[in-house]
Design a protein around this motif. Structure first.
Motif, mmCIF file in Angstrom:
data_model
loop_
_atom_site.group_PDB
_atom_site.id
_atom_site.type_symbol
_atom_site.label_atom_id
_atom_site.label_comp_id
_atom_site.label_asym_id
_atom_site.label_seq_id
_atom_site.Cartn_x
_atom_site.Cartn_y
_atom_site.Cartn_z
ATOM 1 N N VAL A 1 -2.084 21.615 -18.622
ATOM 2 C CA VAL A 1 -2.420 20.321 -18.027
ATOM 3 C C VAL A 1 -3.866 20.371 -17.558
ATOM 4 O O VAL A 1 -4.276 21.322 -16.889
ATOM 5 C CB VAL A 1 -1.489 19.993 -16.835
ATOM 6 N N GLU A 2 -4.632 19.348 -17.923
ATOM 7 C CA GLU A 2 -6.013 19.238 -17.450
ATOM 8 C C GLU A 2 -6.020 18.382 -16.195
ATOM 9 O O GLU A 2 -5.574 17.231 -16.211
ATOM 10 C CB GLU A 2 -6.883 18.605 -18.522
ATOM 11 N N VAL A 3 -6.494 18.984 -15.113
ATOM 12 C CA VAL A 3 -6.568 18.311 -13.821
ATOM 13 C C VAL A 3 -8.013 18.343 -13.360
ATOM 14 O O VAL A 3 -8.604 19.414 -13.229
ATOM 15 C CB VAL A 3 -5.673 19.010 -12.770
ATOM 16 N N ARG A 4 -8.592 17.173 -13.140
ATOM 17 C CA ARG A 4 -9.974 17.069 -12.652
ATOM 18 C C ARG A 4 -10.944 17.890 -13.509
ATOM 19 O O ARG A 4 -11.836 18.547 -13.007
ATOM 20 C CB ARG A 4 -10.049 17.496 -11.197
ATOM 21 N N GLY A 5 -10.712 17.877 -14.826
ATOM 22 C CA GLY A 5 -11.625 18.537 -15.756
ATOM 23 C C GLY A 5 -11.374 20.016 -15.983
ATOM 24 O O GLY A 5 -12.089 20.652 -16.746
ATOM 25 N N THR A 6 -10.337 20.590 -15.364
ATOM 26 C CA THR A 6 -10.025 22.001 -15.522
ATOM 27 C C THR A 6 -8.628 22.148 -16.107
ATOM 28 O O THR A 6 -7.700 21.464 -15.685
ATOM 29 C CB THR A 6 -10.089 22.729 -14.165
ATOM 30 N N GLU A 7 -8.487 23.056 -17.073
ATOM 31 C CA GLU A 7 -7.200 23.247 -17.733
ATOM 32 C C GLU A 7 -6.394 24.347 -17.043
ATOM 33 O O GLU A 7 -6.901 25.424 -16.747
ATOM 34 C CB GLU A 7 -7.420 23.613 -19.205
ATOM 35 N N TYR A 8 -5.117 24.047 -16.791
ATOM 36 C CA TYR A 8 -4.183 24.971 -16.142
ATOM 37 C C TYR A 8 -2.969 25.145 -17.052
ATOM 38 O O TYR A 8 -2.545 24.194 -17.709
ATOM 39 C CB TYR A 8 -3.697 24.401 -14.805
ATOM 40 N N ALA A 9 -2.361 26.330 -17.048
ATOM 41 C CA ALA A 9 -1.144 26.589 -17.813
ATOM 42 C C ALA A 9 0.074 26.246 -16.971
ATOM 43 O O ALA A 9 0.127 26.549 -15.777
ATOM 44 C CB ALA A 9 -1.082 28.063 -18.221
ATOM 45 N N VAL A 10 1.064 25.611 -17.586
ATOM 46 C CA VAL A 10 2.320 25.301 -16.902
ATOM 47 C C VAL A 10 3.124 26.586 -16.770
ATOM 48 O O VAL A 10 3.257 27.357 -17.718
ATOM 49 C CB VAL A 10 3.130 24.239 -17.679
ATOM 50 N N MET B 1 0.842 -1.184 0.000
ATOM 51 C CA MET B 1 0.000 0.000 0.000
ATOM 52 C C MET B 1 0.882 1.241 0.000
ATOM 53 O O MET B 1 1.772 1.392 0.811
ATOM 54 C CB MET B 1 -0.885 -0.012 1.241
ATOM 55 N N ASN B 2 0.630 2.150 -0.946
ATOM 56 C CA ASN B 2 1.354 3.411 -1.015
ATOM 57 C C ASN B 2 0.687 4.444 -0.134
ATOM 58 O O ASN B 2 -0.545 4.541 -0.087
ATOM 59 C CB ASN B 2 1.397 3.935 -2.446
ATOM 60 N N LEU B 3 1.490 5.239 0.534
ATOM 61 C CA LEU B 3 0.948 6.318 1.357
ATOM 62 C C LEU B 3 0.491 7.495 0.511
ATOM 63 O O LEU B 3 -0.395 8.238 0.903
ATOM 64 C CB LEU B 3 1.988 6.782 2.371
ATOM 65 N N ILE B 4 1.101 7.666 -0.639
ATOM 66 C CA ILE B 4 0.747 8.768 -1.542
ATOM 67 C C ILE B 4 0.114 8.174 -2.787
ATOM 68 O O ILE B 4 0.689 7.295 -3.430
ATOM 69 C CB ILE B 4 1.992 9.588 -1.927
ATOM 70 N N GLN B 5 -1.068 8.638 -3.129
ATOM 71 C CA GLN B 5 -1.789 8.152 -4.303
ATOM 72 C C GLN B 5 -1.808 9.229 -5.378
ATOM 73 O O GLN B 5 -2.231 10.357 -5.118
ATOM 74 C CB GLN B 5 -3.236 7.787 -3.936
ATOM 75 N N GLY B 6 -1.336 8.881 -6.559
ATOM 76 C CA GLY B 6 -1.386 9.802 -7.680
ATOM 77 C C GLY B 6 -2.693 9.657 -8.438
ATOM 78 O O GLY B 6 -3.505 8.770 -8.155
ATOM 79 N N GLU B 7 -2.908 10.541 -9.384
ATOM 80 C CA GLU B 7 -4.097 10.477 -10.232
ATOM 81 C C GLU B 7 -3.690 10.739 -11.678
ATOM 82 O O GLU B 7 -2.559 11.126 -11.949
ATOM 83 C CB GLU B 7 -5.160 11.471 -9.757
ATOM 84 N N THR B 8 -4.606 10.530 -12.587
ATOM 85 C CA THR B 8 -4.326 10.730 -13.998
ATOM 86 C C THR B 8 -4.671 12.156 -14.407
ATOM 87 O O THR B 8 -5.753 12.647 -14.099
ATOM 88 C CB THR B 8 -5.116 9.726 -14.857
ATOM 89 N N VAL B 9 -3.726 12.821 -15.078
ATOM 90 C CA VAL B 9 -3.936 14.151 -15.631
ATOM 91 C C VAL B 9 -3.659 14.071 -17.129
ATOM 92 O O VAL B 9 -3.111 13.085 -17.615
ATOM 93 C CB VAL B 9 -3.025 15.212 -14.960
ATOM 94 N N THR B 10 -4.017 15.106 -17.865
ATOM 95 C CA THR B 10 -3.784 15.137 -19.306
ATOM 96 C C THR B 10 -2.880 16.310 -19.654
ATOM 97 O O THR B 10 -3.214 17.457 -19.354
ATOM 98 C CB THR B 10 -5.114 15.262 -20.073
ATOM 99 N N VAL B 11 -1.745 16.020 -20.275
ATOM 100 C CA VAL B 11 -0.832 17.061 -20.749
ATOM 101 C C VAL B 11 -1.278 17.446 -22.150
ATOM 102 O O VAL B 11 -1.442 16.591 -23.018
ATOM 103 C CB VAL B 11 0.626 16.565 -20.747
#
Length: 112
Positions: free
Chosen positions: A76-85, A1-11
């Motif tokens: 990068v799209e995170v949780r359905g919202t687009e952010y600029a790097v 079991m990992n203590l930190i869980q990642g999620e999928t984002v879209t570049v």
């Protein structure tokens, strides 16, 4: 079991194609799903009084070592919202990253 869980984002990468006069003629957009990205909340700040409904939101994204792409100029799209790097994120040296992640990027968006 990992203590930190990642999620999928879209570049998201946008490449502007230019005509023979150097003018933009079309845009090529590519989307790449990246799994196991740690998403951490960044700061939020209100804009000045000329934009009372305005807010800037930022996140810190930690990309896994398995991701080999570059992020400069991307969004990068995170949780359905687009952010600029922001800027040109660089990888940490392998000796300083014993965990699964070695690329930290700040992303931001401004609303209002």
């Amino acid at each position: 079991m990992n203590l930190i869980q990642g999620e999928t984002v879209t570049v998201i990468r946008r490449e502007v194609e230019r005509d023979e006069l150097g003018e933009p003629s079309s845009e090529k957009v590519t989307r790449e799903a990246v799994g196991n990205v740690v998403v951490a909340p960044g700061s939020t700040s209100d804009l000045d009084s000329s934009r009372p409904e305005g807010v800037t939101v930022s996140l810190t994204l930690c990309f896994p070592k398995s991701y080999e792409g570059e992020l400069r100029g991307c969004s990068v799209e995170v949780r359905g919202t687009e952010y600029a790097v922001v800027g040109d994120p660089q990888r940490h040296t392998p000796e300083n990253t014993p965990g699964d992640w070695n690329l930290t990027a700040e992303v931001t968006r401004t609303d209002g």
